[in-house]
Design a protein around this motif. Sequence first.
Motif, mmCIF file in Angstrom:
data_model
loop_
_atom_site.group_PDB
_atom_site.id
_atom_site.type_symbol
_atom_site.label_atom_id
_atom_site.label_comp_id
_atom_site.label_asym_id
_atom_site.label_seq_id
_atom_site.Cartn_x
_atom_site.Cartn_y
_atom_site.Cartn_z
ATOM 1 N N GLY A 142 -50.521 17.112 -25.314
ATOM 2 C CA GLY A 142 -50.306 15.801 -25.488
ATOM 3 C C GLY A 142 -49.232 15.434 -26.073
ATOM 4 O O GLY A 142 -48.269 15.871 -25.762
ATOM 5 N N TYR A 143 -48.973 14.672 -27.291
ATOM 6 C CA TYR A 143 -47.763 14.437 -27.641
ATOM 7 C C TYR A 143 -46.759 15.724 -28.196
ATOM 8 O O TYR A 143 -45.732 15.644 -28.574
ATOM 9 N N ASP A 144 -47.599 16.768 -28.638
ATOM 10 C CA ASP A 144 -46.978 18.150 -28.894
ATOM 11 C C ASP A 144 -46.532 18.919 -27.714
ATOM 12 O O ASP A 144 -45.744 19.851 -27.856
ATOM 13 N N THR A 145 -46.770 18.284 -26.425
ATOM 14 C CA THR A 145 -46.194 19.045 -25.191
ATOM 15 C C THR A 145 -44.582 19.169 -25.167
ATOM 16 O O THR A 145 -44.022 18.074 -25.447
ATOM 17 N N VAL A 146 -44.039 20.306 -24.876
ATOM 18 C CA VAL A 146 -42.568 20.386 -24.827
ATOM 19 C C VAL A 146 -42.098 19.892 -23.707
ATOM 20 O O VAL A 146 -42.575 20.402 -22.455
ATOM 21 N N VAL A 147 -41.104 18.944 -23.549
ATOM 22 C CA VAL A 147 -40.454 18.583 -22.494
ATOM 23 C C VAL A 147 -39.242 18.867 -22.457
ATOM 24 O O VAL A 147 -38.628 19.436 -23.176
ATOM 25 N N GLY A 148 -38.339 18.325 -21.242
ATOM 26 C CA GLY A 148 -36.973 18.300 -21.134
ATOM 27 C C GLY A 148 -36.355 19.580 -20.663
ATOM 28 O O GLY A 148 -37.272 20.189 -19.826
ATOM 29 N N GLU A 149 -35.394 20.035 -20.886
ATOM 30 C CA GLU A 149 -34.722 21.164 -20.074
ATOM 31 C C GLU A 149 -35.823 22.523 -20.231
ATOM 32 O O GLU A 149 -36.352 22.720 -20.995
ATOM 33 N N ARG A 150 -36.197 22.973 -19.085
ATOM 34 C CA ARG A 150 -37.124 23.940 -19.029
ATOM 35 C C ARG A 150 -38.517 23.753 -19.468
ATOM 36 O O ARG A 150 -39.316 24.576 -19.526
ATOM 37 N N GLY A 151 -38.764 22.442 -19.922
ATOM 38 C CA GLY A 151 -40.005 22.266 -20.464
ATOM 39 C C GLY A 151 -40.898 21.572 -19.450
ATOM 40 O O GLY A 151 -40.591 21.644 -18.328
ATOM 41 N N GLN A 152 -41.968 21.059 -19.686
ATOM 42 C CA GLN A 152 -42.871 20.227 -18.765
ATOM 43 C C GLN A 152 -42.008 19.154 -17.914
ATOM 44 O O GLN A 152 -41.200 18.297 -18.453
ATOM 45 N N THR A 153 -42.213 19.175 -16.776
ATOM 46 C CA THR A 153 -41.474 18.122 -15.791
ATOM 47 C C THR A 153 -42.000 16.847 -15.811
ATOM 48 O O THR A 153 -43.505 16.872 -15.412
ATOM 49 N N LEU A 154 -41.569 15.782 -15.914
ATOM 50 C CA LEU A 154 -42.221 14.573 -15.965
ATOM 51 C C LEU A 154 -41.462 13.925 -14.681
ATOM 52 O O LEU A 154 -40.494 13.987 -14.384
ATOM 53 N N SER A 155 -42.277 12.793 -14.079
ATOM 54 C CA SER A 155 -41.702 12.258 -12.891
ATOM 55 C C SER A 155 -40.682 10.987 -13.641
ATOM 56 O O SER A 155 -40.640 10.712 -14.620
ATOM 57 N N GLY A 156 -40.089 10.714 -12.653
ATOM 58 C CA GLY A 156 -38.999 9.478 -12.676
ATOM 59 C C GLY A 156 -39.665 8.374 -13.513
ATOM 60 O O GLY A 156 -39.209 7.881 -14.466
ATOM 61 N N GLY A 157 -40.926 8.037 -12.799
ATOM 62 C CA GLY A 157 -41.530 6.777 -13.597
ATOM 63 C C GLY A 157 -42.031 6.932 -14.924
ATOM 64 O O GLY A 157 -41.962 6.226 -16.076
ATOM 65 N N GLN A 158 -42.435 8.362 -15.248
ATOM 66 C CA GLN A 158 -42.747 8.629 -16.477
ATOM 67 C C GLN A 158 -41.695 8.766 -17.314
ATOM 68 O O GLN A 158 -41.781 8.397 -18.717
ATOM 69 N N ARG A 159 -40.564 9.369 -17.064
ATOM 70 C CA ARG A 159 -39.293 9.317 -17.997
ATOM 71 C C ARG A 159 -38.816 7.856 -18.396
ATOM 72 O O ARG A 159 -38.563 7.426 -19.223
ATOM 73 N N GLN A 160 -38.868 7.143 -17.298
ATOM 74 C CA GLN A 160 -38.611 5.767 -17.790
ATOM 75 C C GLN A 160 -39.261 4.918 -18.751
ATOM 76 O O GLN A 160 -39.123 4.242 -19.696
ATOM 77 N N ARG A 161 -40.590 5.331 -18.509
ATOM 78 C CA ARG A 161 -41.616 4.563 -19.504
ATOM 79 C C ARG A 161 -41.172 5.357 -21.049
ATOM 80 O O ARG A 161 -41.659 4.556 -22.199
ATOM 81 N N ILE A 162 -41.029 6.653 -21.055
ATOM 82 C CA ILE A 162 -40.620 7.321 -22.239
ATOM 83 C C ILE A 162 -39.404 6.454 -22.904
ATOM 84 O O ILE A 162 -39.432 6.293 -24.074
#
Length: 242
Positions: free
Chosen positions: A133-153
């Motif tokens: 959930g909100y504690d998922t690590v993303v970014g460099e070498r983390g969980q990959t998010l789609s372009g649409g998800q990144r823009q909503r973040i």
Amino acid sequence: APPVRGSVELRGVRFGYADGPDVLRGLDLVVPAGQTHAVVGSTGAGKSSLLRLVLRFSDPREGQVLLDGTDVRELGWDALRGAIGYVSQDVFLFHGTVRDNLAYGRVDATDEQVQEAARQAEAHAFITALPQGYDTVVGERGQTLSGGQRQRIALARAILRDPALLVLDEATSAVDTETEAAIQRSLAAVTASRTALVVAHRLSTVRDADRIWVLADGRVAEAGSHDELVEAGGIYAGLWAV
Ligand code: DUT
């Protein structure tokens, strides 16, 4: 409620890079406070350059860029950065949790505020579906998010910072219709109570805009509402083949 701010005006703006030729050749444009305006035009027309000037990544060779009536060259950096929320095409996610990425620029935000912003930006559902959930690590070498998800973040980030003006360089990447609709609702939430200037790549975004500026060859070639521009049958109508 405080008055809506974030009006933008370009007066006779001429601009080019380094010692290169003029890219913008006498631009006049006004975005009244509270409105959402879209900028469209073919590749190389000068859309990103226009945004650069509003963000003061560059200064014009001639003319003025005004934010709430003040030349941006006279505003301090803190005032400028505080007033403008910038969502670029390449959303910057650092190696950290989704929560920390959302609260970037608002480290004082509570979990409730972070989640409320994510809900408004249509990001809450996909975030809660991530492994942690909100504690998922993303970014460099983390969980990959789609372009649409990144823009909503990035839009949720902007909601949290509550800037007077949102400057958005819409992603060009193709998304499915469901994601497109989610981005659209997210954008509507962010622009509801503030001023927005969007370099638009989606027909749905320009349709919703209060006014559309069509750039060609560094100038405003056409301006008006979607219906007016379609009716005119000029560059805009050709861009969308409507
Ligand atoms: N240009 C430069 N140096 C730069 C960026 C752009 O010389 O660092 C030139 C390329 C182009 C013109 O400025 O001829 C306008 O570029 P801009 O990126 O502003 O155009 P756009 O309308 O945003 O194009 P696109 O839709 O491809 O992003």
